[in-house]
Design a protein around this motif. Sequence first.
Motif: not given
Length: 64
Positions: A1-12, A32-37, A39-45
Amino acid sequence: ISITDGDFESQISKLDKTEPIYIYCKSGARSARACNAMEEMGFVEMYDLKGGITSWKSAGLSVE
């Protein structure tokens, strides 16, 4: 899943936020951008491959 995909958050959002997630890209910037995003979505590890796959290869480690 790529952070540059328009549906990144939906897929994640379909992933289990309590399971470990390993993240990498070519140079480490997008992962690094994906990890930050995530983390904001509640992923813990999350584990980010610092420097990306390029650094991994430069260290002489194999890629299959």
